[in-house]
Write a protein that holds these residues in place. Structure first.
Motif, PDB file in Angstrom:
ATOM      1  N   ASP A 300     -18.002  16.307  31.514  1.00  0.00           N
ATOM      2  CA  ASP A 300     -18.474  16.105  32.888  1.00  0.00           C
ATOM      3  C   ASP A 300     -18.349  14.662  33.357  1.00  0.00           C
ATOM      4  OD1 ASP A 300     -19.085  18.632  33.859  1.00  0.00           O
ATOM      5  OD2 ASP A 300     -20.943  18.692  32.695  1.00  0.00           O
ATOM      6  N   ALA A 301     -18.339  13.731  32.400  1.00  0.00           N
ATOM      7  CA  ALA A 301     -18.356  12.306  32.776  1.00  0.00           C
ATOM      8  C   ALA A 301     -17.277  11.940  33.814  1.00  0.00           C
ATOM      9  CB  ALA A 301     -18.232  11.452  31.519  1.00  0.00           C
ATOM     10  N   LYS A 304     -18.067  12.636  37.568  1.00  0.00           N
ATOM     11  CA  LYS A 304     -19.245  12.075  38.240  1.00  0.00           C
ATOM     12  C   LYS A 304     -18.856  11.329  39.515  1.00  0.00           C
ATOM     13  CE  LYS A 304     -22.648  13.254  35.430  1.00  0.00           C
ATOM     14  NZ  LYS A 304     -22.555  13.287  33.985  1.00  0.00           N
ATOM     15  N   THR A 305     -17.653  10.780  39.523  1.00  0.00           N
ATOM     16  CA  THR A 305     -17.239   9.988  40.689  1.00  0.00           C
ATOM     17  C   THR A 305     -16.331  10.794  41.629  1.00  0.00           C
ATOM     18  OG1 THR A 305     -15.357   9.222  39.406  1.00  0.00           O
ATOM     19  CG2 THR A 305     -17.310   7.801  39.409  1.00  0.00           C
ATOM     20  N   ASP A 372     -17.890  19.240  38.783  1.00  0.00           N
ATOM     21  CA  ASP A 372     -18.192  19.196  37.347  1.00  0.00           C
ATOM     22  C   ASP A 372     -17.120  19.972  36.583  1.00  0.00           C
ATOM     23  OD1 ASP A 372     -18.858  21.958  37.456  1.00  0.00           O
ATOM     24  OD2 ASP A 372     -20.947  21.513  37.901  1.00  0.00           O
TER      25      ASP A 372
END
Ligand code: X8Z
Ligand code: ZN
Length: 616
Positions: A300-301, A304-305, A372
């Motif tokens: 998911d990291a 995030k943006t 996500d």
């Protein structure tokens, strides 16, 4: 005012009498006592033309009405959905259609394969709405629409001590189950996710009986058998196949189960339970996949943006890079891709789906995309359906055969591209690979793949729990007052999962899974699609890309695109076994899937040394 759909139908029925009579003639003697052999093939062709002319507008109108009912839940829309389904049912299930199809199929030797395939589709379609039981068909249509309305209009309500009432969306529940490390909170959200099964329980029992009666009117044992028939298979054959997948996945699943149980106990700072895993420990409402358990592989990291629009556009870019066309503008204007604004009060179906409204160019998707990794995967899945629709919408493919080689092919294509979009070389190329994930050992990456998405952990749910429950449910083997008992028996047996506490029989946990309500008796499609996906992926990686199937990159490769297009453009014009053999040189086999994870099995055995494997 004259209803054009109705006048179409009248014309059709009139001419049908003629074609059916022509088809029946070879069976009769002429007045002069000699055998009369009219051109059965020409009569069948005329019949198919008439059928298409009548059926397609009705099908399109019914799809449009269903789309509106699912994307904007209201009584008026549900009523319109029923109103549009009614003339369609009368048409596809009419006695004349059934008689004509029977007559033509009795003379298969005089017909070509394409004609027989279309007639078979008409036969199965008729079996969903036979005119011999008009009241049952009508009652079913109403009950189906009511069940969807209850499901799609449902609001979850969570009351926690010392907090105001919360109304979490399905996405919000899923997020807690993926992210929260607080077992109390997890149980609250898991439990509230099951509340929807209560209001759906009675409707499901009613639907079981109506669906069965409809299927039995044309001689199918039950509704499950009717759905399986689309593969040209019997129920025992289908169960043999799905059971073979379970056996193939079992050694790895047992190891994953043990590994995950220990990892989760560590995460929640609690004791490792003996045997089965408590359901609320798992990062998915049904334990059908277990994302986010592998440290260092935070999928998911990178999102995030990102925006939600990015998710769909990036998925489209993947297909375009393979040589598929850009999505038509109407896809973006007509689809419903993002969550409804809670302030609008609009309720929509929360599950992802793809629609081919007119069997021509009107293609749409219903999703609630958030930025996500879960929606990243789902967007690839849905676009797989959309590109299938686009690929077979060509004059050479009759409308009746604008479908997958079988339903599993339709599910498998998007999953294949989902698997491809989860390969590290691709993610790195498009900037979606977190540095830690890039450095992770390959075995960690494989572990994440085996746990998440349509993969090893998914098979006990899809080939086991869902398939077995529905097979038994429609065969009348589950008592009405034992739905939860049966459901959890299968969950326990196949998935090794137990509920946090006893499940009451006034709820219906099976009905919390949307497919049980509105895509019934078809979940093995996903199990077969999973196995098929690994088979196609293995072929693409080894034979076309000449790369390691575990670290490969399809992005931008037109040869891969051509290989897929050759399958997709056929629709259902060929036997699916033949399509698969032509494409990969082999019949359906789980070997490539098992091979893909081969390095993981040894690693897990090492990690699990001294631990009790599996459950009883
Ligand atoms: O229902 C779906 C798709 C729509 S055909 C999103 N899938 C199954 C599920 O969510 O349970 C894809 C994987 C399995
Ligand atoms: Zn799908």
């Amino acid at each position: 005012m004259a209803d054009p759909l109705r006048s179409d139908r009248r014309e059709f029925l009139k001419s049908l009498a003629v074609t059916a009579a022509a088809g029946a003639l070879p069976l009769a003697q002429s007045a002069h006592g000699s055998n009369f052999a009219p051109d059965v093939a020409a009569a069948a062709k005329a019949f198919l033309e008439e059928y298409n002319a009548g059926w397609l507008p009705l099908e399109t109108a019914a799809s449009e009405a269903s789309w509106t009912a699912l994307t904007d839940v209201s009584d008026a829309h549900t009523n319109n959905q029923v109103a549009k389904a009614q003339p369609l049912n009368e048409f596809v299930g009419s006695r004349k259609v059934i008689e004509a199809v029977r007559t033509f199929l009795d003379q298969k030797d005089k017909l070509d394969d394409l004609t027989i395939r279309q007639l078979e589709k008409i036969r199965l379609r008729a079996a969903e709405a036979p005119a011999s039981v008009p009241e049952i068909v009508k009652a079913r249509t109403l009950a189906e629409a009511d069940q969807s309305k209850v499901q799609d209009g449902f609001s979850y309500s969570l009351k926690r001590a010392g907090k105001p009432e919360e109304k979490p969306s399905a996405n919000a529940i899923d997020k807690v189950l993926v992210e929260s490390h607080d077992l109390g909170e997890r149980e609250d959200f898991w439990t509230v996710a099951k509340d929807i099964g209560g209001p759906l329980r009675t409707g499901l029992l009613k639907l079981r009986d109506l669906r069965n009666k409809v299927a039995q009117a044309l001689g199918f044992d039950n509704f499950f058998a009717l759905q399986v028939a689309d593969y040209g298979m019997t129920v025992p054959e289908m169960l043999k196949l799905t059971n073979s997948f379970l056996a193939d996945a079992k050694p790895l699943y047992s190891q994953l189960h043990t590994w995950a149980k220990y990892a989760l106990a560590d995460r929640y700072k609690t004791k490792v339970p003996a045997g089965k895993i408590p359901a609320h420990w798992l990062p998915n409402r049904w334990g059908q996949n277990w994302p986010g358990l592998v440290s260092g592989v935070d999928m998911d990291a990178p999102f995030k943006t990102k925006t939600k629009e990015f998710i769909v556009e990036q998925a489209e870019a993947f297909y375009v890079s393979l040589g598929f066309p850009k999505l038509p503008k109407s896809f973006y204007t007509k689809s419903d891709l993002y969550p409804a604004d809670p302030k609008s009060g609009r309720k929509k179906n929360s599950h992802a789906s793809a629609w081919h409204i007119d069997l021509k160019e009107d293609v749409r998707s219903l999703m609630s995309v958030e930025p996500d990794s879960r929606w990243f995967n789902t967007a690839h899945h849905e676009l797989g359906h959309i590109y299938y629709y686009i690929s077979y919408s060509r004059p050479e493919v009759p409308y009746l055969l604008r479908a997958g080689a079988n339903r599993a092919f339709h599910e498998g294509v998007g999953d294949l591209i989902g698997l491809a979009s989860g390969q590290r070389p691709y993610l790195k190329e498009v900037g979606l690979l977190a540095p830690a994930a890039e450095k992770a050992e390959q075995v960690q990456w494989l572990l994440d793949t085996a746990l998440d998405g349509a993969s090893i952990v998914f098979l006990p749910f899809s080939a086991g729990t869902m398939t077995q429950f529905e097979a038994d449910f429609y065969a009348g083997k589950i008592p009405d007052n034992g739905l939860n008992a049966a459901w959890w028996k299968y969950v326990g047996e196949y998935q090794g999962i137990i509920p946090p506490r006893e499940r009451p029989e006034d709820l219906c946990d099976a009905a919390t899974k949307t497919h049980i309500n509105d895509d019934p008796a078809q979940y093995y499609d996903y199990a077969i699609g999973t196995v098929l996906k690994f088979q196609l992926h293995d072929h693409i990686a080894r034979e076309i890309l000449k790369q390691d199937p575990r670290e490969c990159n399809y992005f931008g490769n037109k040869k891969v695109g051509d290989f897929l297009k050759d399958i997709l453009r056929l629709g259902a014009t060929r036997d699916w076994n033949e399509v698969l053999k032509n494409a990969t040189g082999q019949g359906l086999t789980a070997k490539p899937m098992v091979n893909y994870f081969e390095p993981l099995l040894g690693w897990l055995q090492e990690q699990n040394k001294g631990r009790e494997i599996g459950w009883t």
